[in-house]
Design a protein around this motif. Structure first.
Motif, PDB file in Angstrom:
ATOM      1  N   ILE A 241      17.431  -4.925 -40.727  1.00  0.00           N
ATOM      2  CA  ILE A 241      17.658  -5.906 -40.086  1.00  0.00           C
ATOM      3  C   ILE A 241      17.895  -7.278 -41.032  1.00  0.00           C
ATOM      4  CG2 ILE A 241      15.983  -7.899 -38.999  1.00  0.00           C
ATOM      5  CD1 ILE A 241      14.507  -5.677 -37.600  1.00  0.00           C
ATOM      6  N   LYS A 242      17.461  -7.148 -42.413  1.00  0.00           N
ATOM      7  CA  LYS A 242      17.730  -8.233 -43.356  1.00  0.00           C
ATOM      8  C   LYS A 242      19.142  -8.126 -43.823  1.00  0.00           C
ATOM      9  CE  LYS A 242      15.249  -9.431 -46.763  1.00  0.00           C
ATOM     10  NZ  LYS A 242      14.950 -10.790 -46.503  1.00  0.00           N
ATOM     11  N   LYS A 243      19.640  -6.832 -43.682  1.00  0.00           N
ATOM     12  CA  LYS A 243      21.114  -6.791 -44.087  1.00  0.00           C
ATOM     13  C   LYS A 243      22.096  -6.956 -43.077  1.00  0.00           C
ATOM     14  CE  LYS A 243      24.232  -3.138 -46.074  1.00  0.00           C
ATOM     15  NZ  LYS A 243      24.153  -1.513 -46.386  1.00  0.00           N
ATOM     16  N   ASN A 244      21.964  -6.832 -41.990  1.00  0.00           N
ATOM     17  CA  ASN A 244      22.784  -6.493 -40.905  1.00  0.00           C
ATOM     18  C   ASN A 244      22.684  -7.823 -39.776  1.00  0.00           C
ATOM     19  OD1 ASN A 244      24.251  -3.907 -41.447  1.00  0.00           O
ATOM     20  ND2 ASN A 244      21.956  -3.116 -41.167  1.00  0.00           N
ATOM     21  N   THR A 245      21.539  -8.616 -39.855  1.00  0.00           N
ATOM     22  CA  THR A 245      21.424  -9.542 -38.762  1.00  0.00           C
ATOM     23  C   THR A 245      22.176 -10.953 -39.300  1.00  0.00           C
ATOM     24  OG1 THR A 245      19.303  -8.764 -38.323  1.00  0.00           O
ATOM     25  CG2 THR A 245      19.755 -10.930 -37.511  1.00  0.00           C
ATOM     26  N   PRO A 246      23.153 -11.517 -38.594  1.00  0.00           N
ATOM     27  CA  PRO A 246      23.627 -12.666 -39.071  1.00  0.00           C
ATOM     28  C   PRO A 246      22.771 -13.743 -39.117  1.00  0.00           C
ATOM     29  CG  PRO A 246      25.075 -11.539 -37.308  1.00  0.00           C
ATOM     30  CD  PRO A 246      23.598 -10.859 -37.423  1.00  0.00           C
ATOM     31  N   GLY A 247      22.614 -14.458 -40.100  1.00  0.00           N
ATOM     32  CA  GLY A 247      21.778 -15.483 -40.567  1.00  0.00           C
ATOM     33  C   GLY A 247      20.394 -15.209 -40.918  1.00  0.00           C
ATOM     34  N   ALA A 248      20.250 -14.196 -41.019  1.00  0.00           N
ATOM     35  CA  ALA A 248      18.890 -13.411 -41.516  1.00  0.00           C
ATOM     36  C   ALA A 248      18.309 -13.994 -42.828  1.00  0.00           C
ATOM     37  CB  ALA A 248      18.818 -11.992 -41.858  1.00  0.00           C
ATOM     38  N   GLU A 249      19.094 -14.353 -43.955  1.00  0.00           N
ATOM     39  CA  GLU A 249      18.788 -15.187 -45.106  1.00  0.00           C
ATOM     40  C   GLU A 249      18.381 -16.330 -44.885  1.00  0.00           C
ATOM     41  OE1 GLU A 249      23.107 -16.325 -44.085  1.00  0.00           O
ATOM     42  OE2 GLU A 249      21.869 -14.419 -44.310  1.00  0.00           O
ATOM     43  N   ASN A 250      18.386 -17.035 -43.630  1.00  0.00           N
ATOM     44  CA  ASN A 250      17.888 -18.396 -43.554  1.00  0.00           C
ATOM     45  C   ASN A 250      16.635 -18.370 -42.683  1.00  0.00           C
ATOM     46  OD1 ASN A 250      20.097 -19.602 -44.626  1.00  0.00           O
ATOM     47  ND2 ASN A 250      21.262 -19.078 -42.865  1.00  0.00           N
ATOM     48  N   VAL A 251      15.871 -17.371 -42.488  1.00  0.00           N
ATOM     49  CA  VAL A 251      14.843 -17.140 -41.689  1.00  0.00           C
ATOM     50  C   VAL A 251      13.776 -16.263 -42.510  1.00  0.00           C
ATOM     51  CG1 VAL A 251      15.814 -17.535 -39.356  1.00  0.00           C
ATOM     52  CG2 VAL A 251      15.360 -15.115 -40.383  1.00  0.00           C
ATOM     53  N   ILE A 252      12.528 -16.513 -41.729  1.00  0.00           N
ATOM     54  CA  ILE A 252      11.349 -15.477 -42.675  1.00  0.00           C
ATOM     55  C   ILE A 252      11.305 -14.399 -41.576  1.00  0.00           C
ATOM     56  CG2 ILE A 252       9.074 -15.145 -42.950  1.00  0.00           C
ATOM     57  CD1 ILE A 252      10.574 -17.277 -44.557  1.00  0.00           C
ATOM     58  N   ILE A 253      11.272 -12.940 -42.120  1.00  0.00           N
ATOM     59  CA  ILE A 253      10.941 -11.736 -41.598  1.00  0.00           C
ATOM     60  C   ILE A 253       9.661 -11.421 -41.657  1.00  0.00           C
ATOM     61  CG2 ILE A 253      11.801  -9.212 -41.377  1.00  0.00           C
ATOM     62  CD1 ILE A 253      14.096 -11.202 -40.972  1.00  0.00           C
ATOM     63  N   SER A 254       9.004 -10.922 -40.274  1.00  0.00           N
ATOM     64  CA  SER A 254       7.708 -10.662 -40.255  1.00  0.00           C
ATOM     65  C   SER A 254       7.530  -9.406 -39.793  1.00  0.00           C
ATOM     66  CB  SER A 254       7.120 -11.845 -39.380  1.00  0.00           C
ATOM     67  OG  SER A 254       5.834 -11.382 -39.032  1.00  0.00           O
ATOM     68  N   THR A 255       6.174  -8.687 -39.928  1.00  0.00           N
ATOM     69  CA  THR A 255       5.578  -7.424 -39.492  1.00  0.00           C
ATOM     70  C   THR A 255       4.575  -7.647 -38.375  1.00  0.00           C
ATOM     71  OG1 THR A 255       3.982  -6.761 -40.840  1.00  0.00           O
ATOM     72  CG2 THR A 255       6.561  -6.120 -41.665  1.00  0.00           C
ATOM     73  N   HIS A 256       4.563  -6.646 -37.492  1.00  0.00           N
ATOM     74  CA  HIS A 256       3.540  -6.918 -36.459  1.00  0.00           C
ATOM     75  C   HIS A 256       3.203  -5.348 -36.223  1.00  0.00           C
ATOM     76  CE1 HIS A 256       0.519  -8.576 -33.178  1.00  0.00           C
ATOM     77  NE2 HIS A 256       0.930  -7.251 -32.920  1.00  0.00           N
ATOM     78  N   CYS A 257       2.172  -4.691 -36.564  1.00  0.00           N
ATOM     79  CA  CYS A 257       2.251  -3.285 -36.739  1.00  0.00           C
ATOM     80  C   CYS A 257       0.865  -2.647 -36.021  1.00  0.00           C
ATOM     81  CB  CYS A 257       2.214  -2.714 -38.019  1.00  0.00           C
ATOM     82  SG  CYS A 257       3.793  -2.683 -38.942  1.00  0.00           S
ATOM     83  N   GLN A 258       0.953  -2.022 -34.728  1.00  0.00           N
ATOM     84  CA  GLN A 258      -0.037  -1.605 -34.134  1.00  0.00           C
ATOM     85  C   GLN A 258      -0.720  -0.278 -34.764  1.00  0.00           C
ATOM     86  OE1 GLN A 258      -0.494  -4.912 -32.084  1.00  0.00           O
ATOM     87  NE2 GLN A 258      -1.831  -3.316 -31.466  1.00  0.00           N
ATOM     88  N   ASN A 259      -1.831   0.201 -34.597  1.00  0.00           N
ATOM     89  CA  ASN A 259      -2.462   1.223 -35.396  1.00  0.00           C
ATOM     90  C   ASN A 259      -2.521   2.688 -34.357  1.00  0.00           C
ATOM     91  OD1 ASN A 259      -3.489   1.947 -37.866  1.00  0.00           O
ATOM     92  ND2 ASN A 259      -5.699   1.856 -37.077  1.00  0.00           N
ATOM     93  N   ASP A 260      -1.721   2.830 -33.529  1.00  0.00           N
ATOM     94  CA  ASP A 260      -1.927   4.032 -32.770  1.00  0.00           C
ATOM     95  C   ASP A 260      -1.965   5.282 -33.440  1.00  0.00           C
ATOM     96  OD1 ASP A 260      -1.391   3.018 -29.453  1.00  0.00           O
ATOM     97  OD2 ASP A 260      -0.760   1.678 -31.091  1.00  0.00           O
ATOM     98  N   LEU A 261      -1.124   5.306 -34.467  1.00  0.00           N
ATOM     99  CA  LEU A 261      -1.285   6.587 -35.244  1.00  0.00           C
ATOM    100  C   LEU A 261      -1.946   6.403 -36.743  1.00  0.00           C
ATOM    101  CD1 LEU A 261       2.447   7.987 -34.964  1.00  0.00           C
ATOM    102  CD2 LEU A 261       0.387   8.886 -33.782  1.00  0.00           C
ATOM    103  N   GLY A 262      -2.625   5.389 -36.810  1.00  0.00           N
ATOM    104  CA  GLY A 262      -3.208   4.965 -37.977  1.00  0.00           C
ATOM    105  C   GLY A 262      -2.579   4.533 -39.143  1.00  0.00           C
ATOM    106  N   LEU A 263      -1.367   3.790 -38.999  1.00  0.00           N
ATOM    107  CA  LEU A 263      -0.348   3.495 -40.014  1.00  0.00           C
ATOM    108  C   LEU A 263      -0.055   2.244 -39.967  1.00  0.00           C
ATOM    109  CD1 LEU A 263       2.191   6.728 -39.302  1.00  0.00           C
ATOM    110  CD2 LEU A 263       0.452   6.463 -41.158  1.00  0.00           C
ATOM    111  N   ALA A 264      -0.915   1.168 -39.348  1.00  0.00           N
ATOM    112  CA  ALA A 264      -0.563  -0.095 -38.928  1.00  0.00           C
ATOM    113  C   ALA A 264      -0.615  -0.871 -40.720  1.00  0.00           C
ATOM    114  CB  ALA A 264      -1.597  -0.763 -38.191  1.00  0.00           C
ATOM    115  N   THR A 265      -1.649  -0.472 -41.501  1.00  0.00           N
ATOM    116  CA  THR A 265      -1.378  -0.923 -42.778  1.00  0.00           C
ATOM    117  C   THR A 265      -0.605  -0.501 -43.694  1.00  0.00           C
ATOM    118  OG1 THR A 265      -4.119  -1.496 -42.878  1.00  0.00           O
ATOM    119  CG2 THR A 265      -2.839  -1.245 -44.944  1.00  0.00           C
ATOM    120  N   ALA A 266      -0.052   0.769 -43.657  1.00  0.00           N
ATOM    121  CA  ALA A 266       0.825   1.316 -44.351  1.00  0.00           C
ATOM    122  C   ALA A 266       2.186   0.770 -43.795  1.00  0.00           C
ATOM    123  CB  ALA A 266       0.722   2.902 -44.034  1.00  0.00           C
TER     124      ALA A 266
END
Length: 621
Positions: A241-266
């Motif tokens: 997403i950082k590489k291919n989204t036009p204008g990505a260098e001008n915004v903050i990229i964020s994560t929001h991970c649910q834990n259905d498989l116990g992998l949210a923190t990872a």
């Protein structure tokens, strides 16, 4: 882990002045100091700084039974500010009048409490792309010094086809219209989420994200809504997403991970390593279904491993406030922290194995990669010199409470001290766990409407269990009620019901021992929901399930199990009565809204764009 890294994890926050030529001085960062760059919505001047976006009050409260009152939300928001989170997602303002008032109050109070170093948290409200929702969210947060609105729409094929019934073009048009409308309202800090991004077509993500950037979005949040991704997949998604989204260098990229498989923190950590500079998480990992990424896990992983394997990543969190915050959220939400929970679980710093104990006695670093003190949990030592008991005074109790991370007012201390002395008369030694249970039972309670004064129960094999309870109501008058039940707790609850006269269904009941031994305090939790004539009340908008009935939790602690149970039940009733009273006063709801099939109500997305399809009233990240 190296001794140097461990020392860094344990080091206090500190600064030192260094003399320069001509008498000038400068402040030099020392080990453990928070380095928080100036807040700019779409930019972070420190390339290694990771913003912590806490959604305990929004995603966390969407856990079944985790309903929070306005006062509880304000208390938690203040504690989150003490913890140092960068953004507080204070709620879903359109959900109910109470949610709106809670978000607005947090924005006005916590969102304007600027610290001497300039820190003040961003206050954020969640909104669908509907114009009326966007306006409601903006109206709730605009009073903050740093307001933000977070809007979202689904982008995966399965969501667009079966839930939204919209084409890709319509989804893009809808998202862009929402961002532009927020800009027109005066909101300059806009977060956009493509719901179910983890299962979306990457090419479509690049397209819609590029369009919302052009429309004025400042943060792009990438949700793994169903907890589907593996860490390497999610990291690759963030990088692409950082590489291919036009204008990505001008915004903050964020994560929001649910834990259905116990992998949210990872997954969250993989996203940060791939370039995301905001991580969305919750205290204790509470949230939809299996929960969200756990703030304490993400923060401590970055603190302990940020320098050696994460290329210098760091946050502005003050770890010494982690445990008190965890305890407050657990008490208020009714969501129990499992004993083996990382960082804040009861067993996180317990060592029972003989081999482990031998290593700990020789050098604590053999089995502890962090100290309990580093997260605000004083180590249980037997040689601290002060043993609390029946002869202890207020100063000794207050000193112990401060060491546990609690600063009480005089009236609050008086309330806890009364319970402490009553317990000390019956129990020889008072442990820190006892003190914390009493403190939570006195302070982490909803507004008192009904109060248990006295309770007596007669039970056994010789007759029907009966209970007599004396309670003080909202008018301040003490009344006596009597109940007969299948057991002592049931009888006590029926006695309470005879006075309160609010129909409620007991959904869950649990009791546990605070410490070991026959003299241990009993800690009881209950969960209730409106029933009978009240069953059509207490509904609100849920960001995942549409219109749902709220559930209300309560807790109580006492050396008598039945008394603890009664206190917990009355606590839950107080929360339910208070929440429903405010909701009905602002916007009465006379009947449960349903579709013809009895499911969640459907509502048009109509936001002024040409997209004419129907969308589910609410959705989830």
């Amino acid at each position: 882990m190296s001794s140097r890294a461990l020392a860094s994890a344990r080091a206090p926050l500190c600064r030192r002045a260094v003399l320069l030529p001509a008498g000038r001085t400068r402040v030099v960062m020392r080990v453990g100091e928070i380095r928080r760059p100036e807040y700019i919505p779409n930019r972070i001047d420190d390339p290694n700084y990771v913003r912590i976006f806490d959604t305990t009050l929004r995603d966390g409260e969407q856990s079944p039974g985790a309903t929070l009152t306005s006062k509880e939300k304000l208390d938690i928001a203040r504690q989150l500010a003490k913890l140092g989170v960068d953004i507080i997602e204070a709620g879903f303002p359109v959900a109910s009048p109470d949610d709106f008032e809670a978000v607005r109050t947090i924005a006005m109070e916590v969102g304007n409490d600027v610290q001497p170093d300039g820190y003040v948290p961003v206050i954020c409200g969640l909104s669908r792309t509907k114009f009326q929702d966007l306006e409601r969210a903006w109206d709730a947060v605009r009073h903050a010094k740093r307001p933000r609105v977070h809007t979202f729409i689904a982008t995966s094929e399965i969501h667009m086809k079966y839930k939204l019934r919209m084409t890709e073009d319509e989804v893009v048009e809808n998202a862009v219209a929402a961002v532009k409308h927020l800009r027109s309202l005066g909101c300059n800090d806009i977060e956009f989420s493509p719901e179910d991004a983890g299962r979306s077509d990457p090419k479509f993500l690049y397209r819609i994200l590029g369009e919302v950037i052009k429309a004025g979005a400042t943060t792009l949040n990438i949700p793994d809504t169903t907890g589907w991704c593996l860490p390497h997949e999610f990291g690759e998604l963030i990088a692409s997403i950082k590489k291919n989204t036009p204008g990505a260098e001008n915004v903050i990229i964020s994560t929001h991970c649910q834990n259905d498989l116990g992998l949210a923190t990872a997954n969250s950590l993989a996203g940060a390593q791939a370039g995301a500079r905001q991580v969305e998480c919750t205290i204790n990992g509470i949230g939809e279904r299996a929960g969200n990424a756990s703030l304490e896990e993400v923060v401590m992983a970055i603190k302990l491993r940020g320098n050696d394997v994460m290329k210098g990543l760091h946050t502005g969190i003050r770890p010494v406030h982690i445990y008190p915050t965890s305890k407050m959220v657990s008490d208020y939400s009714g969501m129990i922290v499992q004993p083996h929970k990382a960082i804040v679980g009861a067993n996180a710093f317990a060592h029972e194995s003989g081999i482990h104990q031998d290593g700990m006695l020789k050098n604590r670093e053999t089995y502890e990669i962090m100290s309990p003190e580093s997260i605000g949990l004083p180590r249980q030592e037997q040689d601290r010199g002060i043993v609390l008991g029946k002869h202890s005074g207020r100063n000794a109790l207050n000193s112990r409470l401060r060491s546990l991370g609690y600063e009480l007012s005089q009236s609050e201390l008086d309330d806890v001290f009364k319970r402490f002395k009553a317990l000390a008369d019956k129990k020889k030694g008072i442990s820190d766990e006892d003190i914390l249970a009493l403190m939570s039972d006195e302070l982490h309670q909803p507004k008192v409407i009904w109060e248990v004064l006295d309770l007596q129960v007669v039970c056994g094999t010789m007759g029907m269990p009966t209970a007599t309870v004396q309670m003080k109501g909202p008018d301040g008058i003490a009344r006596i009620g009597v109940g007969v039940g299948t057991g002592p707790v049931d009888a006590a609850y029926k006695a309470v019901d005879s006075l309160v006269r609010v129909e409620a269904e007991l959904v869950d009941y649990s009791v546990s021992s605070v410490t070991q031994g026959i003299e241990a305090l009993a800690h009881t939790r209950v969960m209730i929901r409106p029933s009978g004539k009240m069953s059509d009340a207490g509904y609100s908008e849920h960001a995942a399930l549409g219109t749902v009935q709220r559930q209300f939790s309560g807790s109580g602690a006492n050396e008598d199990i039945v008394v603890a149970s009664a206190r917990a039940y009355v606590s839950a009733l107080n929360k339910m009565i208070g929440w429903m009273s405010l909701a009905q006063k602002v916007a009465p709801r006379s009947a449960r809204p349903t579709t013809a099939s009895g499911g969640a109500a459907l509502s048009s997305v109509d936001n002024g764009s040409s997209a004419g399809k129907d969308q589910l009233a609410t959705s989830s990240m």
